[in-house]
Design a protein around this motif. Sequence first.
Motif, PDB file in Angstrom:
ATOM      1  N   VAL A 158      -0.623  36.395  93.772  1.00  0.00           N
ATOM      2  CA  VAL A 158      -1.731  37.039  94.492  1.00  0.00           C
ATOM      3  C   VAL A 158      -2.091  36.210  95.725  1.00  0.00           C
ATOM      4  CG1 VAL A 158      -4.170  37.714  94.375  1.00  0.00           C
ATOM      5  CG2 VAL A 158      -2.647  38.191  92.438  1.00  0.00           C
ATOM      6  N   VAL A 159      -2.246  34.915  95.540  1.00  0.00           N
ATOM      7  CA  VAL A 159      -2.581  34.038  96.669  1.00  0.00           C
ATOM      8  C   VAL A 159      -1.478  34.093  97.716  1.00  0.00           C
ATOM      9  CG1 VAL A 159      -3.030  31.655  97.387  1.00  0.00           C
ATOM     10  CG2 VAL A 159      -4.046  32.536  95.279  1.00  0.00           C
ATOM     11  N   SER A 160      -0.236  34.063  97.266  1.00  0.00           N
ATOM     12  CA  SER A 160       0.891  34.094  98.190  1.00  0.00           C
ATOM     13  C   SER A 160       0.890  35.355  99.051  1.00  0.00           C
ATOM     14  CB  SER A 160       2.204  34.001  97.398  1.00  0.00           C
ATOM     15  OG  SER A 160       3.294  34.024  98.270  1.00  0.00           O
ATOM     16  N   VAL A 161       0.639  36.490  98.442  1.00  0.00           N
ATOM     17  CA  VAL A 161       0.588  37.747  99.206  1.00  0.00           C
ATOM     18  C   VAL A 161      -0.541  37.698 100.223  1.00  0.00           C
ATOM     19  CG1 VAL A 161       0.114  40.234  99.041  1.00  0.00           C
ATOM     20  CG2 VAL A 161       1.671  39.159  97.410  1.00  0.00           C
ATOM     21  N   LEU A 162      -1.676  37.146  99.833  1.00  0.00           N
ATOM     22  CA  LEU A 162      -2.831  37.112 100.729  1.00  0.00           C
ATOM     23  C   LEU A 162      -2.691  36.107 101.870  1.00  0.00           C
ATOM     24  CD1 LEU A 162      -5.734  37.604  98.174  1.00  0.00           C
ATOM     25  CD2 LEU A 162      -4.885  39.243  99.868  1.00  0.00           C
ATOM     26  N   THR A 163      -1.704  35.205 101.805  1.00  0.00           N
ATOM     27  CA  THR A 163      -1.502  34.293 102.938  1.00  0.00           C
ATOM     28  C   THR A 163      -1.058  35.055 104.182  1.00  0.00           C
ATOM     29  OG1 THR A 163       0.777  33.757 102.319  1.00  0.00           O
ATOM     30  CG2 THR A 163      -0.969  32.273 101.502  1.00  0.00           C
ATOM     31  N   ALA A 164      -0.516  36.252 103.995  1.00  0.00           N
ATOM     32  CA  ALA A 164      -0.093  37.073 105.133  1.00  0.00           C
ATOM     33  C   ALA A 164      -1.276  37.765 105.807  1.00  0.00           C
ATOM     34  CB  ALA A 164       0.933  38.115 104.684  1.00  0.00           C
ATOM     35  N   GLY A 165      -2.427  37.764 105.138  1.00  0.00           N
ATOM     36  CA  GLY A 165      -3.612  38.402 105.704  1.00  0.00           C
ATOM     37  C   GLY A 165      -4.304  39.251 104.661  1.00  0.00           C
ATOM     38  N   PRO A 166      -5.450  39.829 105.037  1.00  0.00           N
ATOM     39  CA  PRO A 166      -6.214  40.646 104.096  1.00  0.00           C
ATOM     40  C   PRO A 166      -5.377  41.806 103.560  1.00  0.00           C
ATOM     41  CG  PRO A 166      -7.492  40.240 106.075  1.00  0.00           C
ATOM     42  CD  PRO A 166      -6.096  39.757 106.352  1.00  0.00           C
ATOM     43  N   ALA A 167      -5.689  42.217 102.336  1.00  0.00           N
ATOM     44  CA  ALA A 167      -4.954  43.328 101.720  1.00  0.00           C
ATOM     45  C   ALA A 167      -5.903  44.124 100.836  1.00  0.00           C
ATOM     46  CB  ALA A 167      -3.783  42.797 100.899  1.00  0.00           C
ATOM     47  N   TYR A 168      -5.615  45.413 100.758  1.00  0.00           N
ATOM     48  CA  TYR A 168      -6.353  46.274  99.843  1.00  0.00           C
ATOM     49  C   TYR A 168      -5.768  46.132  98.449  1.00  0.00           C
ATOM     50  CZ  TYR A 168      -8.324  48.464 103.980  1.00  0.00           C
ATOM     51  OH  TYR A 168      -8.978  48.684 105.158  1.00  0.00           O
ATOM     52  N   PHE A 169      -6.562  46.505  97.454  1.00  0.00           N
ATOM     53  CA  PHE A 169      -6.151  46.405  96.061  1.00  0.00           C
ATOM     54  C   PHE A 169      -4.804  47.095  95.842  1.00  0.00           C
ATOM     55  CE2 PHE A 169      -6.033  47.590  91.617  1.00  0.00           C
ATOM     56  CZ  PHE A 169      -6.565  46.490  90.964  1.00  0.00           C
ATOM     57  N   THR A 170      -4.659  48.317  96.357  1.00  0.00           N
ATOM     58  CA  THR A 170      -3.405  49.054  96.141  1.00  0.00           C
ATOM     59  C   THR A 170      -2.223  48.354  96.815  1.00  0.00           C
ATOM     60  OG1 THR A 170      -3.928  50.491  98.019  1.00  0.00           O
ATOM     61  CG2 THR A 170      -4.494  51.306  95.835  1.00  0.00           C
ATOM     62  N   ASP A 171      -2.449  47.727  97.943  1.00  0.00           N
ATOM     63  CA  ASP A 171      -1.379  46.988  98.621  1.00  0.00           C
ATOM     64  C   ASP A 171      -0.943  45.787  97.783  1.00  0.00           C
ATOM     65  OD1 ASP A 171      -1.546  48.750 100.778  1.00  0.00           O
ATOM     66  OD2 ASP A 171      -3.030  47.503 101.805  1.00  0.00           O
ATOM     67  N   LEU A 172      -1.906  45.116  97.169  1.00  0.00           N
ATOM     68  CA  LEU A 172      -1.582  43.985  96.300  1.00  0.00           C
ATOM     69  C   LEU A 172      -0.776  44.457  95.096  1.00  0.00           C
ATOM     70  CD1 LEU A 172      -4.990  42.097  96.433  1.00  0.00           C
ATOM     71  CD2 LEU A 172      -2.795  41.239  97.286  1.00  0.00           C
ATOM     72  N   ARG A 173      -1.160  45.570  94.520  1.00  0.00           N
ATOM     73  CA  ARG A 173      -0.422  46.109  93.364  1.00  0.00           C
ATOM     74  C   ARG A 173       1.021  46.409  93.732  1.00  0.00           C
ATOM     75  NH1 ARG A 173      -1.459  50.010  89.348  1.00  0.00           N
ATOM     76  NH2 ARG A 173       0.410  49.299  88.346  1.00  0.00           N
ATOM     77  N   ARG A 174       1.221  46.997  94.894  1.00  0.00           N
ATOM     78  CA  ARG A 174       2.588  47.320  95.341  1.00  0.00           C
ATOM     79  C   ARG A 174       3.394  46.063  95.647  1.00  0.00           C
ATOM     80  NH1 ARG A 174       0.107  51.277  99.130  1.00  0.00           N
ATOM     81  NH2 ARG A 174      -0.220  53.111  97.861  1.00  0.00           N
ATOM     82  N   ALA A 175       2.734  45.050  96.152  1.00  0.00           N
ATOM     83  CA  ALA A 175       3.425  43.824  96.561  1.00  0.00           C
ATOM     84  C   ALA A 175       3.827  42.944  95.380  1.00  0.00           C
ATOM     85  CB  ALA A 175       2.540  43.019  97.515  1.00  0.00           C
TER      86      ALA A 175
END
Length: 107
Positions: free
Chosen positions: A22-39
């Motif tokens: 989760v932290v790793s994905v967010l290093t690219a910038g803000p994300a919506y919940f659904t974007d995090l789920r897909r990532a």
Amino acid sequence: MQVDEGITRAFQLLGKRWTGLVVSVLTAGPAYFTDLRRAIPGISERMLSNRLTELAAAELIVREVDEGPPLRVSYRLTAAGMALEPALKELAQWAKTHPAGERAADC
């Protein structure tokens, strides 16, 4: 010799399944919940919600509500969360250099 208190705290939080991702994905910038789920393949909505709550309580992320319609919630790293980026990059490099299969050959 005793384990350092700081590293113990870090692994208590970041050592939980999915948290580092989760932290790793967010290093690219803000994300919506659904974007995090897909990532993050394989993470359930409940688990993602739990990890986001824990990270917010640890002040590593901020939850921001975007007024609708539609109402959307985004997440971004705080300065403390962004400070983890170099360590995550080092871990990623280490994993590329030392694949899990090499461990069996070293034994």
